[in-house]
Motif scaffolding. Structure first.
Motif, mmCIF file in Angstrom:
data_model
loop_
_atom_site.group_PDB
_atom_site.id
_atom_site.type_symbol
_atom_site.label_atom_id
_atom_site.label_comp_id
_atom_site.label_asym_id
_atom_site.label_seq_id
_atom_site.Cartn_x
_atom_site.Cartn_y
_atom_site.Cartn_z
ATOM 1 N N ASP A 71 45.303 40.530 34.596
ATOM 2 C CA ASP A 71 45.405 41.855 35.214
ATOM 3 C C ASP A 71 44.700 42.908 34.367
ATOM 4 N N VAL A 81 40.992 42.651 35.032
ATOM 5 C CA VAL A 81 40.662 43.161 36.362
ATOM 6 C C VAL A 81 40.712 44.688 36.366
ATOM 7 N N SER A 96 41.886 38.901 40.827
ATOM 8 C CA SER A 96 42.750 38.469 39.728
ATOM 9 C C SER A 96 42.907 36.960 39.621
ATOM 10 N N LEU A 153 48.559 45.453 38.310
ATOM 11 C CA LEU A 153 47.197 45.732 38.776
ATOM 12 C C LEU A 153 47.090 47.181 39.226
#
Length: 267
Positions: A87, A90, A82, A67
């Protein structure tokens, strides 16, 4: 008279005593409702667990989360977003958001509607936008705009559970924690490393079996192993560096992949 005296002096015969009375009292049996459930054991010896994580440390000397974030606040937001999202998804959604709102004060000024528009490509984005604003407000009002370094305080924030708190404590503050996501939960049970029926049980079990000197990176090693090798639908056992040690019932290979360091992660 003498005869009577002798009869009186004889020792009296002991009264019969039931044998059961002489036995020690047995402990009452615990009912199934009150008996403590046995904790499942790891399928691996201490030496095997040590070797598993030694190999992970060689393959990925410095594992990292995938991330993107710029500070503890944006990490809290990213991890909260998330849930039930990838990931990669996001990161795409938060790139522009964090460029203009990287503090709780800026996020509050941005407002829920604008946050919602930035993250609308993420699952459950409406509820997540509400939580981002609510946790930002709590950070400003109760924590002077600073992300707390304590798990009990972190889980008070809206949308922040134990898993999110553990990720933040590890990645932002360098604490050795195990955040049990779907990958770790699957692997711990699939290979018998730390069986458990709930994420909390698996976390407690992993903390007990993983050697202390590997505990800090263990969270990321297990996630990356589950994401890229021990996949949910079909484990790629032919690429597994612990194939010879693995005790998963469904493994398809017993020859470990070459143990070499992977290139540094690039995001």
């Amino acid at each position: 008279m003498a005869r009577q005296y002798r009869e009186d002096m004889k020792e009296p015969k002991p009264k019969s005593v039931k044998l059961a009375a002489l036995q020690p009292a047995s402990k009452p049996r615990m009912s199934k409702a009150t008996a403590k459930p046995r904790k499942p054991k790891s399928a691996y010896s201490t030496e095997e667990v040590e070797e598993i994580f030694r190999r992970f440390s060689v393959q990925r000397p410095e594992p990292k989360g995938e991330l993107n974030y710029v500070n503890p606040f944006t990490l809290v937001v990213a991890v909260a977003l998330s849930a039930q999202a990838t990931d990669v998804g996001v990161n795409k959604a938060t790139k522009a958001l964090f460029a203009i709102a990287d503090t709780p004060e800026k996020m509050l000024a941005l407002g829920e509607d604008a946050v919602r528009e930035h993250i609308r490509t993420i699952g459950l984005y409406r509820n997540k936008a509400k939580n981002v604003i609510a946790l930002s407000r709590m950070l400003v009002e109760d924590f002077d705009g600073e992300v707390p370094r304590d798990r009990d305080e972190l889980v008070k924030l809206p949308g922040v559970g134990r898993k999110t708190a553990n990720v933040v404590l590890s990645m932002a503050f360098g604490q050795a924690t195990i955040a049990v996501d779907t990958h770790i939960f699957r692997i711990a049970n699939r290979i018998g490393l730390a069986p458990g029926k709930t994420p909390d049980q698996v976390e407690d079990h992993l903390v007990r079996v993983i050697p202390n000197h590997y505990l800090y990176h263990a969270h990321h090693w297990l996630i990356l192993h589950g994401r890229y090798t021990c996949k949910a639908r079909r484990p790629e056992c032919e690429h597994c560096i612990i194939a010879d040690l693995c005790k998963a019932a469904e493994k398809t290979n017993t020859i470990p992949a070459p143990l070499v360091a992977l290139p540094p992660q690039v995001f």
